[in-house]
Design an enzyme around this catalytic site. Structure first.
Site, PDB file in Angstrom:
ATOM      1  N   LYS A 153      -1.576  -2.221  31.384  1.00  0.00           N
ATOM      2  CA  LYS A 153      -2.541  -1.370  29.982  1.00  0.00           C
ATOM      3  C   LYS A 153      -2.823  -0.281  30.549  1.00  0.00           C
ATOM      4  O   LYS A 153      -2.830   0.768  29.392  1.00  0.00           O
ATOM      5  CB  LYS A 153      -3.928  -2.394  29.922  1.00  0.00           C
ATOM      6  CG  LYS A 153      -3.620  -3.793  29.273  1.00  0.00           C
ATOM      7  CD  LYS A 153      -5.035  -4.411  29.473  1.00  0.00           C
ATOM      8  CE  LYS A 153      -4.495  -6.070  29.026  1.00  0.00           C
ATOM      9  NZ  LYS A 153      -5.504  -7.075  29.143  1.00  0.00           N
TER      10      LYS A 153
ATOM     11  N   GLN B 286     -11.295  -7.675  31.878  1.00  0.00           N
ATOM     12  CA  GLN B 286     -10.122  -8.546  32.038  1.00  0.00           C
ATOM     13  C   GLN B 286     -10.342  -9.817  32.397  1.00  0.00           C
ATOM     14  O   GLN B 286     -11.654 -10.272  33.216  1.00  0.00           O
ATOM     15  CB  GLN B 286      -9.357  -7.686  33.210  1.00  0.00           C
ATOM     16  CG  GLN B 286      -7.943  -8.645  33.423  1.00  0.00           C
ATOM     17  CD  GLN B 286      -7.030  -8.461  32.392  1.00  0.00           C
ATOM     18  OE1 GLN B 286      -6.863  -7.435  31.715  1.00  0.00           O
ATOM     19  NE2 GLN B 286      -6.541  -9.697  31.904  1.00  0.00           N
TER      20      GLN B 286
ATOM     21  N   ASP C   2     -10.830  -5.399  22.533  1.00  0.00           N
ATOM     22  CA  ASP C   2     -10.336  -6.769  22.996  1.00  0.00           C
ATOM     23  C   ASP C   2     -10.696  -8.126  21.995  1.00  0.00           C
ATOM     24  O   ASP C   2     -10.258  -9.244  22.047  1.00  0.00           O
ATOM     25  CB  ASP C   2     -10.579  -7.081  24.311  1.00  0.00           C
ATOM     26  CG  ASP C   2      -9.570  -7.473  25.198  1.00  0.00           C
ATOM     27  OD1 ASP C   2      -8.549  -7.254  24.680  1.00  0.00           O
ATOM     28  OD2 ASP C   2      -9.787  -7.938  26.450  1.00  0.00           O
TER      29      ASP C   2
END
Ligand code: NAP
Length: 290
Positions: free
Chosen positions: A54, A98, A121
Site C-alpha cells: 500500500k 492494518q 478502509d
C-alpha cells in the site's frame, strides 16, 4: 468454451495511472496532495507485506504515504490516541489500521475512533451503516475492486442474479449491499457456511463471487455455462504458491468470464484504497467527486 480472463493486474495499472493523473491535477489546481496514514501494530509478516504494498502504491500515485509501526505490546489507549492524532492531522486524508491486530487489542474500538471522512478502509460501523441505508460514503476496497472489474468487463449487474459466497464484514457482506444499491440493481444471494446446497444456488447465478478462503470450493459443476466468476480468495497451497477459492482449471472451461487468482481482485484492492484516499482528499475540501 473457454472463459474470457478478467485481468485485474492490467486493470489496476490502468486505474492507478488515472488516479496519478487526478492527483497531479489536484496538486496543480488546488495545491492539495492527498495523504494516507497506515498503522501497523507488531511484526506480522503478512501485514508487513500488505502495508508495504500500500505504501509503494500510494507514493507511486503521487500521494503522501505515512507509516506508523507500533510495538506489539502497544496498549488500546495508545493506539486510539494515535488514531485521534491522525484524525486531527490536516495532511492526512485517509487512515487505515492494518488488521488483524494482536489479540489483546479491540479492533472495533480502534476503527470506531477513525473519523468517518477519513475512513478509507470503510470498516467504521458508521460507514457500514451509511452503505446499508443506501447513502454510502466509502466502499471498502476489495468489494469496490470487484465492482470495478465487473464494470470494466461490461458485466451487467442490473437484474442479474449474483451469488456472493462469504459474509464477512470485510468482503462479502458489504459487496452484497453494494450490488443491491440503486444503479447496480442486482438480485443478490449471500451464501455462507450454513447455506444448504451451495451448488444449486451457484448454478442459478449470472455472477458468482467467491470470498471464503477455501481452495477448490467453487467447481465447474457449480457454474452455469457462460456465467461470470470472480475469485476473491487468497489461499496458500502446500507448495507455498497462492491460489483462490475457485478450481480455475475446471471453471475456465464453463464460465463466460473469470478472474485469475492471484492477478485478479488483489491488485484492484490496493487500487481502490488509493481511489478512496483521493475521494477523501477532494471531499474534505468541498470539491465534488469525480
Ligand atoms: P472470513 O472473514 O474468514 O469469512 C469467510 C466467509 O466464508 C464466512 O462468511 C464463512 O461463513 C464463509 N464460509 C466458510 N466456509 C464456507 C463454505 N464451505 N461454504 C460457504 N461459505 C463458507 O474471510 P474474508 O476476510 O472475507 O476473506 C475471504 C477470502 O478472501 C480469504 O481467502 C481472504 O484471504 C481473501 N481476501 C482477499 C482479498 C484480496 O484483496 N484479494 C481481500 C480480502 C480478503 P460463516 O460466516 O458462516 O462462518
Amino acid at each position: 468454451m473457454t472463459a474470457r480472463i478478467l485481468d485485474g493486474k492490467a486493470l489496476a495499472t490502468e486505474v492507478r495511472a488515472r488516479i496519478a493523473d487526478d492527483v497531479a491535477a489536484l496538486r496543480a489546481e488546488h495545491g492539495i496532495v492527498p495523504g494516507l496514514a497506515a498503522v501497523l501494530v507488531g511484526e506480522d509478516p503478512a501485514s508487513q507485506v500488505y502495508v508495504g504494498m500500500k505504501h509503494r502504491a500510494t507514493e507511486a500515485a503521487g500521494m503522501v504515504s505515512r507509516q506508523h509501526v507500533l510495538p506489539i505490546d502497544t496498549t488500546q489507549e495508545a493506539l486510539e490516541a494515535l488514531v485521534g492524532e491522525l484524525n486531527d492531522d490536516d495532511a492526512i486524508d485517509g487512515i487505515l489500521v492494518q488488521l488483524p491486530l494482536p489479540a489483546h487489542l479491540d479492533p472495533r474500538g480502534v476503527v470506531e475512533r477513525i473519523v468517518p471522512d477519513k475512513d478509507v478502509d470503510a470498516l467504521n460501523p458508521y460507514t457500514a451503516g451509511r452503505l446499508a441505508t443506501g447513502d454510502p460514503t466509502f466502499f471498502s476496497a476489495t468489494p469496490y475492486g470487484v465492482l470495478e472489474i465487473l464494470a470494466h468487463a461490461g458485466v451487467e449487474t442490473a437484474g442479474a442474479h449474483v451469488v456472493v459466497v462469504g459474509r464477512s464484514n470485510l468482503v462479502g457482506r458489504p459487496l452484497s449491499v453494494m450490488l443491491t444499491l440503486k444503479g447496480r440493481d442486482a438480485t443478490v444471494t449471500l451464501a455462507h457456511s450454513r447455506t444448504r446446497d451451495l451448488g444449486a444456488i451457484c448454478r442459478s447465478a449470472d455472477v458468482i463471487v467467491a470470498a471464503v478462503g477455501r481452495i477448490g470450493l467453487i467447481t465447474a459443476d457449480m457454474v452455469r455455462p457462460g456465467a461470470t466468476v470472480i475469485d476473491v480468495g487468497t489461499n496458500r497451497k502446500d507448495d507455498g504458491k497462492l491460489t483462490g477459492d475457485v478450481d480455475f482449471e475446471g471453471v475456465v472451461e464453463v464460465a463466460g468470464a473469470i478472474t485469475p487468482a492471484p492477478g485478479g481482485v488483489g491488485p484492484m484492492t490496493v487500487t481502490m484504497l488509493l481511489q478512496n484516499t483521493l475521494e477523501a482528499a477532494r471531499a474534505r475540501r468541498g470539491l465534488p467527486r469525480r
